[in-house]
Design a protein around this motif. Structure first.
Motif: not given
Length: 789
Positions: A383-391, A421-422, A497-501, A597-601
């Motif tokens: 059950l690995n669906d993943l969706k981004f809602y910008p607003n 970008g979050v 989710v939060y702004p990119k840091i 530049a961000s969390l992921y890398p």
């Protein structure tokens, strides 16, 4: 209904010629087909037909051939000929014969035809990565089939002795004529985010009524409860009991779940000649990957730390005593969950039969809560669906959000955040969030459970509900911190989710040596602890360890010190006083700073894949409160307790972390109150060799619980422990893992699950149960689960 008929469903009308096979209840899903003499004009629309969220602009059937254009959310065309259709994008197979047309919403795993149908005969289907499955010829029965990969061994052979009622009279029940028990409902959800497609396939009263009409064996076992009374049996039904389900009953479950039932074969079975799966080459491959978490996560039943399974089936080269392979603490059967209806069917089945039930996502749990002998397991990893809602707007929250399925993993969340970008905290829907969930972002925004805005849940009574601040609010409170496998099965959740840091990390180590004695080494550790308040309040998280080294001393390692929302100059300024103190102590270090530049890398570069599959240690943990590091006397006592355990044979895996206050998050939840007061999460494993005797394992485990951890508890009275990385032998787990919330959590548990369907070691209500045949300090899951009297 014969001849030309018009059917209206959810406001959508269509005209069919021939016999209407069935109309599935819920939403706008329609199943229609022709007579046994063939379909001459199945469907023709110009305005489009809503099939549970899929738009068909043009569809037609002529004889035994058909084509569909524009079907699917992605607008992908599909084509089917004769008796077979494969939906390319979703990897779903529909069955269409010359004498019947069947339509259903795509749901299950990929399959592909290997032999084309001719003369109205059935296609032979190959399940990708599985066995070949041949469907027997069907008659125009008016039933629906979604063909899925063959994962259950018997493939309907066990039920041919029984019959079902149909339009053609009484006929044998097979996979080809039994519809998966479900109805498609609207995608609309109280979460403010539409349900995932697989969440709209649900078990309804109308679906159960249709099954009753078929007169299939033991259909009553799948019904919703009529009363809230637990079984009078003292223990859960166990293999070999007279009440254990027959092979036919298990096959009925398999049919109704769409061929999703899997009979357990231990992961290491190919290493043993006593199993049909024996294969030395496969054994070698499994053994070489045994420490890889993906190997175990992608298996229906395997646990990532098998100690409390009982070590009944390990690759022989890993342990001298691994001479045989049995199920031990593993579940007897699993369901590979791909929709909500399967969960509901399984819960009703287990509850009505008084079976033990367990839930596995990845199997990442120190206490092996995802396994249990004689159990039916629900494997939610797909059950690995993943969706981004910008607003995303719901309730008081307005901003970016993710909706994630229960099987989504950390890397998936971080990667999607990077692409959009979050920054995400990791709001995984399994035991991680249920236990509170600490993360790299905790010192900045709080616990993972704090970030949850809404959840979709299947309750112990089989009902599918939404839980948030306005709907089932007490359940919403309990699910965010009150532990997994207790109140229901979360299928998805919506998180903030939060702004990119930016992120800056620091790494270094120092080691006891001829020029660095033990007291100086521990003085360096104290210097670090003395800065815990400053560091955590600045939003950082330091991850470090103290472990034995080859020279007989200890090594302290930052791996890494994590500066979220910090540049290199900012982190260097923060740690400068600490580094200066180490220098004054004569401790040589070479700090390395890396800015991202961000969390992921930063996460990708800093954390290697976790090593799992080990059974040579057992861990406990403690959440030391803030005052232990702000009061000099308490700091000295805490350091002394830690040193005592490490010099006694333990290892420290430490986090300097806090659960930050966050006005944007929902922090009215059941997260252990100790998390709101702590500056640390200290994990303390005790160790032994792979070939240690049971007596040796018992001795270390007892020392861990009653000696080392007793010292830690003594210097932090009233504090707690993180349940997901805690001691299965914790003396007062109710207080340590749940704190003052336990009384309320227990009351909610009893109200929602009076049957005792959900059980896990150290979970809420687990004190009411015991497992037979247990050994002190090494409590496995390979006995019978019984209720205390």
């Amino acid at each position: 209904m014969i001849g030309t008929q018009t059917i209206t469903a959810g406001g959508n009308a269509l005209t069919t010629s021939g016999t209407v096979v069935s109309l599935m209840s819920g939403g706008n899903s329609i199943v229609v087909g022709g007579t046994t003499q063939g379909v001459t004009s199945f469907l023709s629309t110009s305005g489009g037909l809503d099939l549970g969220g899929y738009a068909t602009s043009t569809s037609s059937v002529s004889g035994s051939e058909a084509s569909a254009t524009g079907y699917g959310n992605e607008g992908n065309a599909t084509k089917f000929t004769g008796a077979a259709l494969k939906e390319k994008e979703m990897g779903i197979v529909w069955a269409v014969a010359a004498n019947v047309v069947e339509m259903a919403r795509p749901l299950f795993s990929r399959a592909k035809p290997t032999v084309p149908a001719t003369d109205g005969k059935e296609t032979v289907w190959e399940a990708i990565g599985n066995d070949v499955m041949e469907q027997p010829p069907r008659t125009g029965m008016g039933t629906l089939l979604i063909i899925r990969g063959a994962t259950f061994a018997s493939l309907a052979s066990l039920i041919l002795a029984q019959e079902i009622n149909s339009g053609d009279g009484s006929v044998p029940a097979t996979l080809a004529n039994i519809v998966p028990a479900a109805s498609i409902v609207s995608k609309t959800s109280l979460t403010g985010a539409p349900m995932f497609q697989w969440e709209t396939l649900q078990l309804t009263h109308s679906a159960l009524a249709n099954l009753t009409d078929l007169n299939l064996t033991d259909i009553a076992l799948f019904e919703f409860p009529k009363w809230s009374v637990a079984s009078t049996n003292h223990c859960k039904v166990f293999p070999g009991d007279t009440d254990w389900p027959s092979s036919i009953t298990w096959e009925v479950l398999n049919l109704l779940t769409g061929n999703a039932l899997i009979k357990t074969v231990p992961l290491a079975a190919p290493c043993f000649s006593s199993w049909p799966e024996y294969d030395p080459a496969t054994c070698a491959s499994i053994t070489s990957q045994w420490s890889d978490p993906h190997l175990h996560a992608n298996d229906p039943t395997s646990a990532q730390w098998p100690l409390f399974e009982g070590l009944t089936c390990l690759p022989p080269s890993l342990r001298d005593e691994s001479k045989t392979c049995t199920l031990g603490g593993y579940a007897s059967y699993s369901i590979e969950v791909t929709n909500v209806a399967q969960i509901q069917l399984a819960l009703n089945f287990a509850r009505n039969l008084n079976l033990r039930l367990v839930v596995k996502n990845t199997g990442h749990d120190f206490a092996d809560k995802s396994i249990g002998a004689g159990a039916l397991s629900l494997w939610t990893h797909k059950l690995n669906d993943l969706k981004f809602y910008p607003n995303y707007v719901y309730g008081s929250y307005s901003g970016p959000a993710f909706k994630l399925g229960a099987g989504v993993e950390t890397a998936d969340v971080y990667l999607l955040a990077e692409k959009n970008g979050v920054t995400a905290t990791v709001g995984l829907a399994g035991g991680y969030t249920a236990g509170g969930g600490h993360s790299l972002m905790s010192s900045l925004v709080g616990m993972a459970a704090d970030q949850v805005l809404s959840m979709e849940v299947v309750l112990p009574d089989g009902k599918f509900v939404t839980a948030n601040e306005t709907s089932n609010s007490d359940l919403f409170w309990a699910l965010r911190g009150g532990g997994g496998s207790t109140f229901g099965i979360v299928t998805s959740l919506v998180i903030i989710v939060y702004p990119k840091i930016p992120v800056t990390t620091m790494t270094f180590n120092f080691t006891m040596s001829n020029t660095l004695d033990a007291d100086t080494f521990w003085a360096g550790v104290r210097a670090h602890m003395a800065h815990f308040t400053t560091f955590a309040d600045a939003g950082t998280m330091s991850y470090f360890s103290i472990a034995p080294n080859a020279s007989g001393g200890f090594t302290f390692t930052f791996d890494p010190f994590w500066g979220g929302n910090m540049t290199t100059p900012q982190l260097q300024a923060l740690v400068a006083p600490f580094l200066e103190e180490l220098k004054d102590l004569g401790i040589p270090i070479t700090p390395i700073f890396m800015q991202y530049a961000s969390l992921y890398p930063a996460w990708n570069a800093s954390f290697a894949p976790e090593i799992v599959g080990t059974f040579n240690n057992h861990a406990a943990s403690r959440l030391f409160p803030r005052e232990n590091f702000e009061n000099a006397a308490l700091l000295n006592a805490t350091l002394a307790a830690v040193r005592y355990a490490i010099e006694g044979g333990g290892i420290l895996v430490g986090y300097n972390i806090k659960a930050a206050t966050n006005p944007y998050a929902s922090q009215n939840n059941s997260v252990n109150p100790a998390w709101r007061k702590t500056l640390t999460h200290f994990i303390l494993p005790g160790q032994w060799s792979n070939n240690a005797t049971l007596a040796q394992v018992q001795a270390v485990s007892e020392t861990l619980t009653n000696d080392w951890m007793a010292e830690w508890r003594a210097v932090s009275p009233g504090a707690g422990s993180y349940m997901s990385e805690g001691d299965i032998n914790e003396p007062d787990f109710q207080q340590a893992f749940y704190g003052s919330h336990y009384v309320n959590l227990y009351a909610i548990k009893q109200r929602l699950d009076p049957w005792g369907l959900f059980y896990a070691p150290t979970a809420v209500g687990s004190e009411d149960w015991y497992i037979t045949g247990q050994i002190p300090y090494v409590p496995t899951q390979n006995g019978r689960l019984c209720r205390k009297t």
